[in-house]
Design a protein around this motif. Structure first.
Motif, mmCIF file in Angstrom:
data_model
loop_
_atom_site.group_PDB
_atom_site.id
_atom_site.type_symbol
_atom_site.label_atom_id
_atom_site.label_comp_id
_atom_site.label_asym_id
_atom_site.label_seq_id
_atom_site.Cartn_x
_atom_site.Cartn_y
_atom_site.Cartn_z
ATOM 1 N N LEU A 68 0.830 -1.210 0.000
ATOM 2 C CA LEU A 68 0.000 0.000 0.000
ATOM 3 C C LEU A 68 0.864 1.260 0.000
ATOM 4 C CD1 LEU A 68 -2.826 -0.990 2.507
ATOM 5 C CD2 LEU A 68 -3.067 -0.609 0.049
ATOM 6 N N SER A 69 1.977 1.217 0.721
ATOM 7 C CA SER A 69 2.890 2.351 0.748
ATOM 8 C C SER A 69 3.472 2.614 -0.629
ATOM 9 C CB SER A 69 4.019 2.087 1.760
ATOM 10 O OG SER A 69 4.965 3.134 1.750
ATOM 11 N N ILE A 70 3.891 1.554 -1.286
ATOM 12 C CA ILE A 70 4.422 1.687 -2.650
ATOM 13 C C ILE A 70 3.340 2.207 -3.582
ATOM 14 C CG2 ILE A 70 5.338 0.414 -4.627
ATOM 15 C CD1 ILE A 70 6.739 -1.441 -2.641
ATOM 16 N N GLU A 122 8.198 -0.687 7.122
ATOM 17 C CA GLU A 122 7.608 -1.075 5.844
ATOM 18 C C GLU A 122 7.120 0.145 5.069
ATOM 19 O OE1 GLU A 122 7.331 -4.492 4.538
ATOM 20 O OE2 GLU A 122 8.927 -4.417 6.029
ATOM 21 N N VAL A 123 6.564 1.130 5.783
ATOM 22 C CA VAL A 123 6.127 2.362 5.119
ATOM 23 C C VAL A 123 7.327 3.078 4.500
ATOM 24 C CG1 VAL A 123 5.163 4.666 5.476
ATOM 25 C CG2 VAL A 123 4.073 2.691 6.542
ATOM 26 N N LEU A 124 8.412 3.204 5.272
ATOM 27 C CA LEU A 124 9.619 3.853 4.758
ATOM 28 C C LEU A 124 10.227 3.067 3.596
ATOM 29 C CD1 LEU A 124 11.328 4.935 8.114
ATOM 30 C CD2 LEU A 124 10.170 6.402 6.456
ATOM 31 N N SER A 125 10.199 1.737 3.690
ATOM 32 C CA SER A 125 10.703 0.908 2.595
ATOM 33 C C SER A 125 9.856 1.084 1.335
ATOM 34 C CB SER A 125 10.714 -0.568 3.010
ATOM 35 O OG SER A 125 11.607 -0.783 4.089
ATOM 36 N N GLY A 126 8.540 1.236 1.537
ATOM 37 C CA GLY A 126 7.653 1.476 0.405
ATOM 38 C C GLY A 126 7.933 2.801 -0.269
ATOM 39 N N ILE A 127 8.168 3.846 0.542
ATOM 40 C CA ILE A 127 8.512 5.160 -0.014
ATOM 41 C C ILE A 127 9.832 5.067 -0.783
ATOM 42 C CG2 ILE A 127 9.159 7.532 0.565
ATOM 43 C CD1 ILE A 127 7.286 7.307 2.991
ATOM 44 N N ALA A 128 10.805 4.375 -0.191
ATOM 45 C CA ALA A 128 12.102 4.219 -0.842
ATOM 46 C C ALA A 128 11.976 3.469 -2.160
ATOM 47 C CB ALA A 128 13.062 3.476 0.092
ATOM 48 N N GLY A 129 11.201 2.382 -2.132
ATOM 49 C CA GLY A 129 11.001 1.613 -3.354
ATOM 50 C C GLY A 129 10.323 2.430 -4.434
ATOM 51 N N SER A 130 9.386 3.278 -4.042
ATOM 52 C CA SER A 130 8.696 4.137 -5.003
ATOM 53 C C SER A 130 9.639 5.170 -5.606
ATOM 54 C CB SER A 130 7.524 4.850 -4.317
ATOM 55 O OG SER A 130 6.575 3.916 -3.843
ATOM 56 N N LEU A 131 10.521 5.731 -4.776
ATOM 57 C CA LEU A 131 11.478 6.712 -5.264
ATOM 58 C C LEU A 131 12.457 6.091 -6.263
ATOM 59 C CD1 LEU A 131 12.256 8.574 -1.921
ATOM 60 C CD2 LEU A 131 11.246 9.614 -3.962
ATOM 61 N N ILE A 132 12.851 4.853 -5.997
ATOM 62 C CA ILE A 132 13.819 4.178 -6.861
ATOM 63 C C ILE A 132 13.157 3.649 -8.129
ATOM 64 C CG2 ILE A 132 15.310 2.139 -7.015
ATOM 65 C CD1 ILE A 132 15.919 2.591 -3.998
ATOM 66 N N SER A 133 11.927 3.142 -7.983
ATOM 67 C CA SER A 133 11.205 2.548 -9.115
ATOM 68 C C SER A 133 10.987 3.577 -10.214
ATOM 69 C CB SER A 133 9.848 2.019 -8.637
ATOM 70 O OG SER A 133 9.046 1.614 -9.728
ATOM 71 N N GLY A 134 11.349 3.224 -11.416
ATOM 72 C CA GLY A 134 11.161 4.131 -12.551
ATOM 73 C C GLY A 134 12.318 5.081 -12.729
ATOM 74 N N ALA A 135 12.839 5.648 -11.628
ATOM 75 C CA ALA A 135 13.935 6.606 -11.721
ATOM 76 C C ALA A 135 15.209 5.938 -12.232
ATOM 77 C CB ALA A 135 14.186 7.254 -10.356
ATOM 78 N N ASN A 136 15.496 4.714 -11.744
ATOM 79 C CA ASN A 136 16.703 4.030 -12.207
ATOM 80 C C ASN A 136 16.606 3.652 -13.682
ATOM 81 O OD1 ASN A 136 14.765 2.049 -11.795
ATOM 82 N ND2 ASN A 136 15.921 0.936 -10.242
ATOM 83 N N THR A 137 15.428 3.167 -14.088
ATOM 84 C CA THR A 137 15.230 2.806 -15.497
ATOM 85 C C THR A 137 15.318 4.036 -16.390
ATOM 86 O OG1 THR A 137 13.788 0.968 -14.857
ATOM 87 C CG2 THR A 137 13.646 1.728 -17.131
ATOM 88 N N ALA A 138 14.673 5.123 -15.963
ATOM 89 C CA ALA A 138 14.680 6.352 -16.759
ATOM 90 C C ALA A 138 16.087 6.930 -16.878
ATOM 91 C CB ALA A 138 13.737 7.380 -16.131
ATOM 92 N N LEU A 139 16.865 6.899 -15.776
ATOM 93 C CA LEU A 139 18.225 7.431 -15.832
ATOM 94 C C LEU A 139 19.095 6.604 -16.772
ATOM 95 C CD1 LEU A 139 20.273 8.988 -13.023
ATOM 96 C CD2 LEU A 139 21.342 7.158 -14.336
ATOM 97 N N GLY A 140 18.946 5.280 -16.707
ATOM 98 C CA GLY A 140 19.715 4.420 -17.600
ATOM 99 C C GLY A 140 19.358 4.633 -19.057
#
Length: 409
Positions: free
Chosen positions: A56-58, A105-123
């Motif tokens: 849910l956090s993600i 888990e909430v913080l991990s979800g926020i972190a996963g959301s920040l990383i998701s998409g950004a790494n692919t887009a940067l590459g």
């Protein structure tokens, strides 16, 4: 000279993304995390509730984080994600209550959301900067392989370390994510580019935006899910696969237990499945070039769905080969679908749309997972597996037909 230096910076982004992918998937605690929860007095229901909180956090932060990456840069998102993830893991390292774990888990979800998409887009944008956009499938295949190998090795090591102390795997993961944070600081933000492969399909989203505007997020949602049918059906097709392969992570454990496999062997099975997934990721481009996108996508739909059905029908130990086939299909699917989605996007909305892709997957998982859990508890696991396989084939073929009709594949 400046062009040469810029290309060197972009090349360094690629190999740094390889390292970051490995650190991101250093999931030492996964094989024993349920035992860790039980050791700290949590019931199985509370353990599953924590994973629901994570999803849910993600889900809540997925699209805003992608938009944040498009506005402030992918590097800022990756650095922020690494820092927030570290904070979340510290709760696991030094706390023992359900509330503390829920915050983690909430913080991990926020972190996963920040990383998701950004790494692919940067590459992807780094490759565009070097005029090597056509190499994206190879890069994504290698990233998938690195993720699978790291996940396999760290799963095995995590199980061994947990035998000494159940919290030690979290210490190891915290160290890895702190290294992630430090390496992310050294990334170089590429300039924004329109996809040169399919610029006509990318729409008119060209401006570099300077302020956050919720209307622009809605524009990205409307573009990817309503206006651009190619992107819409690629996202839905990808979500169907994502739900099926992610459910396999949890259902496979129950399936192996029902076949009489000792829990101590799960770590070795985990490693084997992820090595198979890594091999598939490495060979994804070759398989697509050999058979063509249309045949490969249809073959993956049938392979995934039939694997679920045969898991339900075959109860001998050797039936776990179908779990391996699910992981094999996962390894091939990811780099291919992401490549096709990226080719239909402009750089200015790439991270946002990739986050929408992840959002749709999470939404589908949250919707279907409780139903599958209820079916498993009320009836049995085999009925749940058979229904899942049938649904994934039917819906997957339907989505495949839409992509063929639109000439996306």
């Amino acid at each position: 000279m400046s062009v040469h230096l810029e290309n060197c910076s972009m090349r360094s982004n690629i190999w740094k993304l390889y390292i970051l992918k490995g650190l991101e998937f250093a999931w030492f605690p996964i094989p024993t995390i349920i035992i860790f929860y039980e050791h700290n007095g949590l019931s199985f229901e509370e353990s599953l509730l924590l994973k629901t909180i994570l999803s849910l956090s993600i889900l809540v932060f997925e699209i805003p984080s992608g938009y944040f990456a498009d506005i402030f840069g992918r590097k800022v998102c990756l650095v922020s994600g690494g820092l927030v993830w570290c904070l979340g893991l510290l709760f696991y390292c030094f706390q023992t209550s359900f509330t503390a774990f829920a915050i983690a888990e909430v913080l991990s979800g926020i972190a996963g959301s920040l990383i998701s998409g950004a790494n692919t887009a940067l590459g992807f944008d780094s490759l565009v900067e070097m005029n090597q956009e056509q190499n994206y499938r190879h890069i994504q295949g290698r990233l998938g392989a690195i993720a699978g190998v790291t996940e396999a090795i760290c799963g095995l090591l995590g199980g061994l370390v947990a035998a000494i102390n159940l919290v030690y795997p979290f210490y190891l993961q915290t160290i890895c994510i702190f290294l992630y944070f430090l390496i992310a600081l050294s990334l170089v933000e590429p300039n924004s580019h329109q996809s040169s492969i399919n610029s006509s399909a990318a729409g008119n989203n060209k401006g570099i935006r300077q302020t956050i505007n919720h209307r622009e997020i809605w524009e990205a949602i409307r573009f990817s899910l309503l206006e651009n049918k190619s992107v819409k059906w690629l996202i839905i097709f990808s979500a169907n696969f994502g739900i099926a392969t992610f459910l396999a992570v949890w259902l496979s454990q129950a399936d192996m237990q029902s076949r009489g496999l000792a829990v101590s062997s799960f770590g070795f099975a985990w490693a084997a499945f992820h090595l198979i997934m890594s091999f598939a990721s490495l060979k994804a481009t070759s398989i697509e070039n050999l058979w063509g996108t249309k045949k490969v996508f249809l073959g993956l739909v049938l392979l995934l769905g039939l694997s679920y059905i045969f898991l339900a029908l075959i109860h001998q130990v050797w039936g776990i080969i179908f779990i391996a086939l699910i992981y094999f299909s996962r390894g091939i699917r990811n780099p291919l679908t992401l490549n096709h989605i990226n080719q239909n996007l402009s750089s200015s909305i790439r991270a946002t749309v990739l986050s929408i892709n992840s959002f749709i997957f999470r939404l589908g998982f949250i919707a279907i997972a409780p139903v599958i859990g209820w079916i498993t508890d009320t009836y049995n696991l085999n009925i749940a597996l058979f229904l899942l396989g049938s649904i994934f084939i039917a819906f997957g073929v339907f989505c495949w037909g839409k992509l063929v009709k639109l000439r996306v594949i």
